[in-house]
Design a protein around this motif. Structure first.
Motif, short mmCIF file in Angstrom:
data_model
loop_
_atom_site.label_atom_id
_atom_site.label_comp_id
_atom_site.label_asym_id
_atom_site.label_seq_id
_atom_site.Cartn_x
_atom_site.Cartn_y
_atom_site.Cartn_z
N LEU A 168 5.32 -4.73 -9.85
CA LEU A 168 5.08 -4.30 -8.49
C LEU A 168 6.49 -4.91 -7.93
O LEU A 168 6.87 -5.85 -8.38
CB LEU A 168 4.14 -5.02 -7.99
CG LEU A 168 2.60 -4.61 -8.38
CD1 LEU A 168 1.36 -5.43 -7.91
CD2 LEU A 168 2.23 -2.98 -8.07
N MET A 169 6.99 -4.23 -6.99
CA MET A 169 8.16 -4.72 -6.27
C MET A 169 7.65 -5.83 -5.34
O MET A 169 6.90 -5.50 -4.58
CB MET A 169 8.81 -3.40 -5.45
CG MET A 169 10.38 -3.79 -5.17
SD MET A 169 11.46 -4.43 -6.32
CE MET A 169 11.70 -2.71 -7.20
N THR B 37 0.86 -1.21 -0.04
CA THR B 37 -0.03 0.06 0.08
C THR B 37 0.99 1.27 -0.02
O THR B 37 0.49 2.30 -0.31
CB THR B 37 -0.92 0.12 1.32
OG1 THR B 37 -0.32 0.09 2.28
CG2 THR B 37 -1.70 -1.24 1.50
N ARG B 38 2.14 1.13 0.30
CA ARG B 38 2.95 2.34 0.51
C ARG B 38 4.11 2.29 -0.80
O ARG B 38 4.58 3.15 -1.27
CB ARG B 38 3.81 2.29 1.65
CG ARG B 38 3.05 2.44 2.97
CD ARG B 38 3.98 2.15 4.13
NE ARG B 38 4.57 3.76 4.11
CZ ARG B 38 4.31 4.57 5.32
NH1 ARG B 38 3.54 4.28 6.07
NH2 ARG B 38 5.00 5.62 5.35
N CYS B 39 4.39 1.02 -1.32
CA CYS B 39 5.58 1.08 -2.30
C CYS B 39 5.26 1.65 -3.45
O CYS B 39 3.94 1.61 -3.91
CB CYS B 39 5.59 -0.42 -2.55
SG CYS B 39 6.83 -0.64 -3.87
N THR B 40 5.86 2.52 -4.16
CA THR B 40 5.77 3.13 -5.37
C THR B 40 6.59 2.51 -6.66
O THR B 40 6.54 3.01 -7.65
CB THR B 40 6.19 4.54 -5.38
OG1 THR B 40 7.34 4.59 -5.27
CG2 THR B 40 5.42 5.33 -4.45
N ALA B 41 7.14 1.42 -6.32
CA ALA B 41 7.69 0.26 -7.33
C ALA B 41 8.96 1.31 -7.92
O ALA B 41 9.14 1.27 -9.33
CB ALA B 41 6.84 0.04 -8.33
N PRO C 220 12.20 5.67 -0.04
CA PRO C 220 11.57 6.82 0.15
C PRO C 220 10.04 6.76 0.54
O PRO C 220 9.74 7.54 1.01
CB PRO C 220 11.65 7.53 -1.34
CG PRO C 220 11.85 6.24 -2.24
CD PRO C 220 12.46 5.30 -1.58
N ALA C 221 9.51 5.46 0.38
CA ALA C 221 8.10 5.49 1.02
C ALA C 221 8.22 4.66 2.08
O ALA C 221 7.03 4.51 2.86
CB ALA C 221 7.37 4.61 -0.01
N GLN C 222 9.34 4.33 2.66
CA GLN C 222 9.24 3.65 4.13
C GLN C 222 8.42 2.61 4.11
O GLN C 222 7.54 2.28 4.96
CB GLN C 222 8.90 4.66 5.23
CG GLN C 222 10.12 5.72 5.46
CD GLN C 222 9.54 6.52 6.34
OE1 GLN C 222 8.35 7.00 6.74
NE2 GLN C 222 10.76 7.25 7.04
N ALA C 223 8.39 1.53 2.92
CA ALA C 223 7.56 0.61 2.66
C ALA C 223 7.88 -0.78 3.13
O ALA C 223 7.42 -1.78 3.17
CB ALA C 223 7.32 0.53 1.27
N ILE C 224 9.40 -0.69 3.36
CA ILE C 224 10.13 -2.08 3.81
C ILE C 224 10.26 -2.36 5.40
O ILE C 224 10.79 -1.32 5.72
CB ILE C 224 11.50 -2.35 3.19
CG1 ILE C 224 11.20 -1.93 1.56
CG2 ILE C 224 12.09 -3.55 3.27
CD1 ILE C 224 12.85 -1.90 0.87
N SER C 225 9.88 -3.20 5.70
CA SER C 225 10.12 -3.61 7.18
C SER C 225 11.17 -4.77 7.27
O SER C 225 11.13 -5.73 6.39
CB SER C 225 9.00 -3.84 7.98
OG SER C 225 8.33 -5.21 7.35
N LEU C 226 11.90 -5.01 8.34
CA LEU C 226 12.99 -5.86 8.41
C LEU C 226 12.92 -6.25 9.84
O LEU C 226 13.23 -5.56 10.74
CB LEU C 226 14.25 -5.36 8.09
CG LEU C 226 15.72 -6.32 8.42
CD1 LEU C 226 15.45 -7.48 7.14
CD2 LEU C 226 16.77 -5.51 8.23
N LYS C 227 12.38 -7.60 10.09
CA LYS C 227 12.40 -8.01 11.58
C LYS C 227 12.74 -9.44 11.72
O LYS C 227 12.52 -10.19 10.73
CB LYS C 227 10.71 -8.17 12.17
CG LYS C 227 10.10 -6.95 12.06
CD LYS C 227 8.89 -6.97 12.39
CE LYS C 227 7.89 -5.76 12.06
NZ LYS C 227 6.46 -5.85 12.20
#
Ligand code: SF4
Length: 64
Positions: free
Chosen positions: A33-34, A10-14, A57-64
């Motif tokens: 899509l990425m 929902t955030r990723c702009t590819a 730039p979209a802060q779309a990736i999380s790493l846990k």
């Protein structure tokens, strides 16, 4: 335990920034899509994937 990546669609702009930094982990699918190629991050790649997370730039990736 290995960390895992997740892309919030929902955030990723590819835009491709994550692919430019860590192409073994992020790439476009057939719809443009990425997506995560592999979600589990190898210990030796953690710094690289963290750089991709911080550079998104979209802060779309999380790493846990
Ligand atoms: S850097 Fe972020 S916004 Fe750009 S393609 Fe990767 S996940 Fe999507």
């Amino acid at each position: 335990m290995a960390k895992k990546t997740h892309i919030d669609k929902t955030r990723c702009t590819a835009c491709g920034v994550c692919n430019a930094i860590a192409p073994d982990y992020f790439d476009w699918d057939d719809d443009g899509l990425m997506v995560e190629i592999q979600s589990e991050v190898a210990a030796e790649d953690e710094e690289l994937v963290e750089e991709a997370v911080e550079s998104c730039p979209a802060q779309a990736i999380s790493l846990k």
